[in-house]
Design a protein around this motif. Structure first.
Motif, PDB file in Angstrom:
ATOM      1  N   SER A   1       2.523  -8.327  -8.711  1.00 36.03           N
ATOM      2  CA  SER A   1       1.131  -8.589  -9.052  1.00 36.03           C
ATOM      3  C   SER A   1       0.303  -8.925  -7.813  1.00 36.03           C
ATOM      4  O   SER A   1      -0.805  -8.407  -7.635  1.00 36.03           O
ATOM      5  N   ILE A   2       0.844  -9.742  -6.948  1.00 34.77           N
ATOM      6  CA  ILE A   2       0.121 -10.128  -5.727  1.00 34.77           C
ATOM      7  C   ILE A   2      -0.036  -8.931  -4.791  1.00 34.77           C
ATOM      8  O   ILE A   2      -1.127  -8.660  -4.297  1.00 34.77           O
ATOM      9  N   LEU A   3       1.061  -8.229  -4.560  1.00 37.40           N
ATOM     10  CA  LEU A   3       1.009  -7.071  -3.665  1.00 37.40           C
ATOM     11  C   LEU A   3       0.136  -5.962  -4.249  1.00 37.40           C
ATOM     12  O   LEU A   3      -0.644  -5.327  -3.533  1.00 37.40           O
ATOM     13  N   GLY A   4       0.228  -5.747  -5.554  1.00 36.48           N
ATOM     14  CA  GLY A   4      -0.610  -4.738  -6.210  1.00 36.48           C
ATOM     15  C   GLY A   4      -2.084  -5.071  -6.097  1.00 36.48           C
ATOM     16  O   GLY A   4      -2.914  -4.196  -5.844  1.00 36.48           O
TER      17      GLY A   4
ATOM     18  N   TRP B   1       5.346   3.234  -4.715  1.00 35.71           N
ATOM     19  CA  TRP B   1       6.615   2.551  -4.458  1.00 35.71           C
ATOM     20  C   TRP B   1       6.682   1.242  -5.236  1.00 35.71           C
ATOM     21  O   TRP B   1       7.704   0.919  -5.838  1.00 35.71           O
ATOM     22  N   LEU B   2       5.612   0.482  -5.215  1.00 32.78           N
ATOM     23  CA  LEU B   2       5.577  -0.802  -5.913  1.00 32.78           C
ATOM     24  C   LEU B   2       5.750  -0.617  -7.415  1.00 32.78           C
ATOM     25  O   LEU B   2       6.493  -1.372  -8.064  1.00 32.78           O
ATOM     26  N   ALA B   3       5.081   0.380  -7.969  1.00 36.73           N
ATOM     27  CA  ALA B   3       5.207   0.630  -9.411  1.00 36.73           C
ATOM     28  C   ALA B   3       6.628   1.013  -9.777  1.00 36.73           C
ATOM     29  O   ALA B   3       7.182   0.503 -10.768  1.00 36.73           O
TER      30      ALA B   3
ATOM     31  N   GLY C   1      -9.571   7.005   5.954  1.00 39.59           N
ATOM     32  CA  GLY C   1      -9.220   7.745   4.741  1.00 39.59           C
ATOM     33  C   GLY C   1      -7.729   8.027   4.660  1.00 39.59           C
ATOM     34  O   GLY C   1      -7.140   8.008   3.576  1.00 39.59           O
ATOM     35  N   ALA C   2      -7.104   8.283   5.807  1.00 41.40           N
ATOM     36  CA  ALA C   2      -5.654   8.495   5.815  1.00 41.40           C
ATOM     37  C   ALA C   2      -4.917   7.209   5.433  1.00 41.40           C
ATOM     38  O   ALA C   2      -3.875   7.257   4.781  1.00 41.40           O
ATOM     39  N   PHE C   3      -5.469   6.050   5.825  1.00 42.44           N
ATOM     40  CA  PHE C   3      -4.863   4.790   5.422  1.00 42.44           C
ATOM     41  C   PHE C   3      -4.924   4.600   3.910  1.00 42.44           C
ATOM     42  O   PHE C   3      -4.048   3.966   3.326  1.00 42.44           O
ATOM     43  N   SER C   4      -5.946   5.149   3.262  1.00 41.58           N
ATOM     44  CA  SER C   4      -6.010   5.031   1.807  1.00 41.58           C
ATOM     45  C   SER C   4      -4.866   5.802   1.164  1.00 41.58           C
ATOM     46  O   SER C   4      -4.329   5.376   0.139  1.00 41.58           O
TER      47      SER C   4
ATOM     48  N   LEU D   1       0.596   5.517  -1.486  1.00 41.97           N
ATOM     49  CA  LEU D   1       2.063   5.648  -1.421  1.00 41.97           C
ATOM     50  C   LEU D   1       2.741   4.302  -1.670  1.00 41.97           C
ATOM     51  O   LEU D   1       3.751   4.220  -2.374  1.00 41.97           O
ATOM     52  N   ALA D   2       2.189   3.249  -1.092  1.00 44.06           N
ATOM     53  CA  ALA D   2       2.742   1.911  -1.295  1.00 44.06           C
ATOM     54  C   ALA D   2       2.608   1.487  -2.753  1.00 44.06           C
ATOM     55  O   ALA D   2       3.517   0.841  -3.306  1.00 44.06           O
TER      56      ALA D   2
END
Length: 190
Positions: free
Chosen positions: A83-86, A67-69, A55-58, A63-64
């Motif tokens: 798009s790929i990373l998202g 950052w991506l957005a 759950g902490a990894f979620s 957060l990632a």
């Protein structure tokens, strides 16, 4: 998502609260059930701790995504890469932590039943609901059931978890009926 970063940060905070709640619940249920069978209680605690860590990894994935957005709006990340990373970050891998939850839940419910620490009917509901999840959670992966009806198997667990929570808040755990006799009194070693 980039225009709702404040809301996303609240969601991230709540994901961390959920993860820590799973950790606290794992340790607390271990403390309640360890006198019934220390090894099973330890295995159940490890399963529920794993659920909390996943759950902490979620929260980290969220957060990632923020950052991506923000990076794609700023133009520092290309549209194809975003798009790929998202797509990778948005994949649904909640079934893994749910399976650890279900296995830990079946073990804790069994120990609560075995020790008669809660009402028998409530403990049996927990065992049955947990078995349903352990069997049913992998089913959508193998296309045995439609994922749109997947949520139905969570209803018995919802009934168990809410009832158990209220029971523990109001009555607590009944430790007056040990599942094993104290042999010190039988052999006279007191």
């Amino acid at each position: 998502m980039s225009s709702h970063t404040a809301s996303m940060r609240i969601v991230i905070f709540l994901a961390l609260v959920k993860a820590f709640s799973a950790l606290v619940l794992a340790v607390t249920l271990y403390a309640v059930t360890r006198d019934e069978d220390r090894d099973l209680a330890l295995l159940a605690m490890v399963c529920r701790l794993t659920e909390g860590v996943l759950g902490a990894f979620s929260a980290s994935k969220l957060l990632a995504l923020v950052w991506l957005a923000l990076s794609s709006v700023a133009g520092t990340v290309g549209a194809d890469a975003a798009s790929i990373l998202g797509g990778y970050l948005l994949r649904d891998d909640s079934g893994v932590s749910a399976l650890f939850f279900a296995v830990g839940s079946i073990l804790f419910a069994y120990l609560l039943l075995r020790g008669r620490l809660i009402p028998v009917a409530l403990a049996w509901l927990g065992v049955a609901a947990s078995i349903l999840l352990v069997v049913g959670l992998p089913a959508p992966l193998a296309d045995f059931i439609n994922s749109s009806v997947n949520w139905l198997m969570w209803l018995p667990m919802l009934a168990f978890e809410i009832s158990l929570g209220f029971w523990l808040l109001v009555k607590g755990v009944d430790t007056s009926h040990p599942s094993k006799p104290d042999l010190r009194y039988i052999t006279g070693d007191v």
